[in-house]
Design an enzyme around this catalytic site. Structure first.
Site, PDB file in Angstrom:
ATOM      1  N   THR A 184      53.533 -17.256  36.045  1.00 16.13           N
ATOM      2  CA  THR A 184      53.558 -18.128  37.225  1.00 16.13           C
ATOM      3  C   THR A 184      54.813 -17.786  38.009  1.00 16.13           C
ATOM      4  O   THR A 184      55.757 -17.204  37.462  1.00 16.13           O
ATOM      5  CB  THR A 184      53.642 -19.620  36.824  1.00 16.13           C
ATOM      6  OG1 THR A 184      54.869 -19.803  36.112  1.00 16.13           O
ATOM      7  CG2 THR A 184      52.489 -20.035  35.948  1.00 16.13           C
ATOM      8  N   GLU A 329      46.989 -20.558  35.946  1.00 18.73           N
ATOM      9  CA  GLU A 329      46.582 -20.988  34.605  1.00 18.73           C
ATOM     10  C   GLU A 329      45.071 -21.161  34.471  1.00 18.73           C
ATOM     11  O   GLU A 329      44.563 -21.427  33.396  1.00 18.73           O
ATOM     12  CB  GLU A 329      47.269 -22.323  34.259  1.00 18.73           C
ATOM     13  CG  GLU A 329      48.778 -22.216  34.037  1.00 18.73           C
ATOM     14  CD  GLU A 329      49.593 -22.377  35.313  1.00 18.73           C
ATOM     15  OE1 GLU A 329      49.055 -22.122  36.404  1.00 18.73           O
ATOM     16  OE2 GLU A 329      50.779 -22.746  35.208  1.00 18.73           O
ATOM     17  N   LYS A 440      57.499 -39.465  48.803  1.00 21.65           N
ATOM     18  CA  LYS A 440      57.433 -40.814  48.230  1.00 21.65           C
ATOM     19  C   LYS A 440      58.175 -41.762  49.157  1.00 21.65           C
ATOM     20  O   LYS A 440      59.399 -41.782  49.169  1.00 21.65           O
ATOM     21  CB  LYS A 440      58.050 -40.845  46.823  1.00 21.65           C
ATOM     22  CG  LYS A 440      57.192 -40.169  45.777  1.00 21.65           C
ATOM     23  CD  LYS A 440      57.854 -38.947  45.181  1.00 21.65           C
ATOM     24  CE  LYS A 440      56.826 -38.046  44.515  1.00 21.65           C
ATOM     25  NZ  LYS A 440      57.175 -36.624  44.618  1.00 21.65           N
ATOM     26  N   TRP A 445      52.668 -42.967  48.811  1.00 19.11           N
ATOM     27  CA  TRP A 445      52.739 -41.516  48.828  1.00 19.11           C
ATOM     28  C   TRP A 445      52.216 -41.016  50.161  1.00 19.11           C
ATOM     29  O   TRP A 445      51.159 -41.450  50.610  1.00 19.11           O
ATOM     30  CB  TRP A 445      51.835 -40.917  47.761  1.00 19.11           C
ATOM     31  CG  TRP A 445      52.317 -41.080  46.357  1.00 19.11           C
ATOM     32  CD1 TRP A 445      53.555 -41.478  45.952  1.00 19.11           C
ATOM     33  CD2 TRP A 445      51.557 -40.827  45.178  1.00 19.11           C
ATOM     34  NE1 TRP A 445      53.617 -41.486  44.591  1.00 19.11           N
ATOM     35  CE2 TRP A 445      52.408 -41.089  44.093  1.00 19.11           C
ATOM     36  CE3 TRP A 445      50.259 -40.395  44.938  1.00 19.11           C
ATOM     37  CZ2 TRP A 445      51.985 -40.938  42.785  1.00 19.11           C
ATOM     38  CZ3 TRP A 445      49.840 -40.246  43.632  1.00 19.11           C
ATOM     39  CH2 TRP A 445      50.696 -40.515  42.559  1.00 19.11           C
TER      40      TRP A 445
HETATM   41  P1  ADP Z   1      52.283 -20.528  42.047  1.00 23.68           P
HETATM   42  O1  ADP Z   1      52.239 -21.018  43.481  1.00 23.68           O
HETATM   43  O2  ADP Z   1      53.323 -21.196  41.213  1.00 23.68           O
HETATM   44  O3  ADP Z   1      52.210 -19.076  41.913  1.00 23.68           O
HETATM   45  P2  ADP Z   1      49.534 -20.706  41.770  1.00 23.68           P
HETATM   46  O4  ADP Z   1      49.444 -19.511  42.638  1.00 23.68           O
HETATM   47  O5  ADP Z   1      48.813 -20.720  40.508  1.00 23.68           O
HETATM   48  O6  ADP Z   1      50.967 -21.025  41.392  1.00 23.68           O
HETATM   49  O7  ADP Z   1      49.226 -21.978  42.651  1.00 23.68           O
HETATM   50  C1  ADP Z   1      48.518 -23.084  42.192  1.00 23.68           C
HETATM   51  C2  ADP Z   1      48.707 -24.277  43.067  1.00 23.68           C
HETATM   52  O8  ADP Z   1      48.467 -23.959  44.447  1.00 23.68           O
HETATM   53  C3  ADP Z   1      47.745 -25.396  42.784  1.00 23.68           C
HETATM   54  O9  ADP Z   1      48.168 -26.166  41.701  1.00 23.68           O
HETATM   55  C4  ADP Z   1      47.747 -26.166  44.093  1.00 23.68           C
HETATM   56  O10 ADP Z   1      48.860 -27.033  44.189  1.00 23.68           O
HETATM   57  C5  ADP Z   1      47.922 -25.086  45.115  1.00 23.68           C
HETATM   58  N1  ADP Z   1      46.622 -24.727  45.700  1.00 23.68           N
HETATM   59  C6  ADP Z   1      45.846 -23.679  45.401  1.00 23.68           C
HETATM   60  N2  ADP Z   1      44.751 -23.655  46.177  1.00 23.68           N
HETATM   61  C7  ADP Z   1      44.813 -24.728  46.993  1.00 23.68           C
HETATM   62  C8  ADP Z   1      43.981 -25.270  48.020  1.00 23.68           C
HETATM   63  N3  ADP Z   1      42.844 -24.692  48.398  1.00 23.68           N
HETATM   64  N4  ADP Z   1      44.377 -26.417  48.622  1.00 23.68           N
HETATM   65  C9  ADP Z   1      45.520 -27.030  48.267  1.00 23.68           C
HETATM   66  N5  ADP Z   1      46.351 -26.554  47.328  1.00 23.68           N
HETATM   67  C10 ADP Z   1      46.013 -25.426  46.693  1.00 23.68           C
END
Ligand code: ADP
Length: 544
Positions: A184, A329, A440, A445
């Protein structure tokens, strides 16, 4: 219970490329190369070179279970590495070239990569960190002899595979063998490794092609702007092989003009990427007054697709937008936003409203939302709570990280996404926000996504992001950080007035701050963490 009498063959990644090379042997794959020029070959050609590479890896001493790293753009050699490394039972660890220095050092040492393959554009990164990457014994530049970087000891990909046989019978091993590793982006603490198995990867590609069926087929092509270096380009190397879909790899050229040209010259029927990428492509389309010929769909994921972006793609250019939600994940697909026939018949504004939601779960992913005590909340599109997921392509923990693994799952074994969501009775998911991005305010929220969506309706904005700023009375108040569209001069009052017509009073930002550009994180999304850091000392107009 009576046991069924069916064969139980392991679901292995090698089976995907064997299938593609036989059944879709003549289907092309196209790459914009980092050396310059376009490279073309077919799935059958690819399988031969994958076999050569696999034989070369074995000759190099790569053993089952070894981690082999890649540091590369989207291109055919990276695709070959995916299949050759996993095919012999080793683990393909894709490294995100946008990591920080500390993270570069951490991930290679934590994964204990024994070999590292890199695109020549990343030779300076390799030079910089080589001394810190103790476990790496072999460096291979992914190029031919004519383009080798000047790096002592580095091997050349083409020279390495040239003498190897193009025949291989893949080894059989259990389907839960590790196949790929992706960390990640580590927005909090060290990056955490999602260790995908052969089984999870094959199942995820089946889920994907079953759900996003309009995107795939031997008469279709997809240009993955999503990188092979993060979450396996949303599974495209695998789902393309199952369906015989042409992949058009863009290499390092990800600006709007380059993407437009490649889509047009190669007749891309679809393209997948995060919202920030589409801002560049849409600007290019506006300049030219048209879309790339043949482009029929875009899949937008990784962060919320702004409503105006969906509107522009669909109304101005006739391109179907699908929104996808997921995470590293989850391999990563969780939900996809295509509409049912009765929803397709709604009027345009109602359809956009639905497409701005995150969609319905793909088969193979279970969703639940819970309150702070962990009690399940109803799927009534009203209750919102933390979103948990469960399924065969979702991590059961993190690689060599017991603490994070324990925290990741609840008592029932569901994975905590860190997102807050609502779910409708018909399965439609709405991501309210990331827990850490919610503002918040006075016990309520505020969804930063909602405020951004409302603000983006102003044509004078190119992009925007909402962050919470500490407030003595309300805990936090939202602030809109915005980038003006080229040539536009929107005023703060104009934007607040627009928002006033769309949001409740208490949701209105306390300030609008114009900036030249928003910070972009390692996965190409707007980084609110960096934005919060940038405005750490900022004082709200009325907070004193
Ligand atoms: P990182 O940003 O840490 O690399 P990821 O690429 O796995 O992690 O991103 C996952 C997160 O991105 C999700 O938990 C969510 O918050 C956000 N996310 C992914 N797709 C969407 C979407 N279509 N709309 C809103 N949020 C999204």
């Amino acid at each position: 219970m009576l046991t069924g009498m069916m064969m139980n063959r392991p679901l292995l990644i090698s089976g995907l490329i064997d299938f593609a090379s036989e059944v879709y042997g003549t289907i092309p794959m196209v790459s914009q190369t980092v050396e310059g020029g376009i490279h073309r070959y077919t799935f059958a050609d690819s399988r031969k070179r994958i076999a050569k590479l696999a034989n070369a890896l074995i000759a190099m001493g790569v053993k089952p279970g070894d981690r082999v790293a890649t540091l590369a753009w989207n291109g055919y050699r990276h695709f070959e590495l995916y299949y050759a490394i996993s095919g012999i039972g080793a683990v393909c660890h894709t490294i995100n070239p946008r990591l920080s220095a500390e993270q570069f050092i951490y991930v290679v040492n934590h994964a204990e990569d024994t070999a590292l393959f890199f695109d020549i554009t990343f030779a300076p990164i390799v030079e910089k960190f080589k001394a810190h990457w103790k476990p790496v014994k072999t460096y291979v530049a992914m190029t031919d002899a004519a383009h080798m970087p000047d790096m002592a000891g580095a091997l050349c990909y083409e020279t390495l595979i040239a003498p190897a046989s193009d025949q291989i019978v893949w080894p059989d091993f259990p389907e839960d063998t590790a196949a790929a590793l992706c960390y990640t982006s580590g927005t909090t603490g060290d990056p955490k490794g999602a260790l995908y198995s052969h089984r999870s990867t094959v199942l995820h590609s089946l889920y994907s092609v079953a759900t996003i069926n309009m995107a795939f087929g031997s008469d279709r092509s997809i240009l993955p702007v999503v990188p092979l270096f993060h979450v396996n380009a949303w599974g495209l190397p695998y789902s393309a092989a199952i369906t015989g879909t042409t992949l058009i790899f863009p290499g390092a050229k990800l600006d709007g003009a380059s993407l437009f040209e490649l889509m047009e010259s190669e007749h891309a029927s679809g393209s997948w990427g995060v919202p920030t990428v589409w801002l560049g492509l849409l600007a290019e389309m506006k300049k030219r007054g048209r879309k790339p010929v043949g482009l029929k769909h875009v899949l937008i994921g990784g962060s919320a697709a702004p409503k105006p972006m969906i509107e522009t793609f669909e109304k101005d250019y006739g391109i179907t937008v699908l929104q996808g939600w997921g995470m590293t994940e989850m391999s990563p697909l969780g939900t996809v936003g295509h509409l049912l026939p009765e929803e397709e018949n709604l009027d345009f504004a109602e359809r956009v409203e639905l497409k701005a939601k995150q969609g319905r779960r793909v088969y193979g992913v279970d969703l639940k939302i819970v309150d702070e005590a962990g009690t399940r909340l109803p799927h009534d599109d009203v209750a919102s709570g933390e979103l948990f997921v469960r399924g065969n392509a979702i991590v059961s923990g993190y690689y060599k990280n017991e603490g994070a693994s324990v925290r990741a799952l609840d008592k029932e074994g569901w994975f905590a996404t860190g997102d807050v969501a609502r779910i409708a009775a018909n399965g439609m998911l709405t991501i309210v926000d990331r827990t850490k991005d919610l503002v918040k305010s006075g016990g309520e929220w505020i969804s930063s996504i909602d405020v951004e969506n409302a603000a983006m309706a102003h044509t004078g904005l190119a992009n925007c992001a909402v962050i919470g700023i500490p407030h003595p009375k309300w805990t936090e108040r939202p602030v809109l950080v915005a980038v003006k569209a080229p040539g536009a001069e929107p005023s703060k009052d104009e934007i607040l007035k627009l928002l006033d017509s769309k949001l409740a009073k208490w949701q209105l930002p306390d300030d609008v701050i114009f900036v030249e550009a928003l910070p972009i994180g390692p996965t190409g999304k707007v980084s609110k963490r960096d934005l919060r850091a940038k405005f750490a000392d900022y004082k709200l107009p009325e907070a004193g």
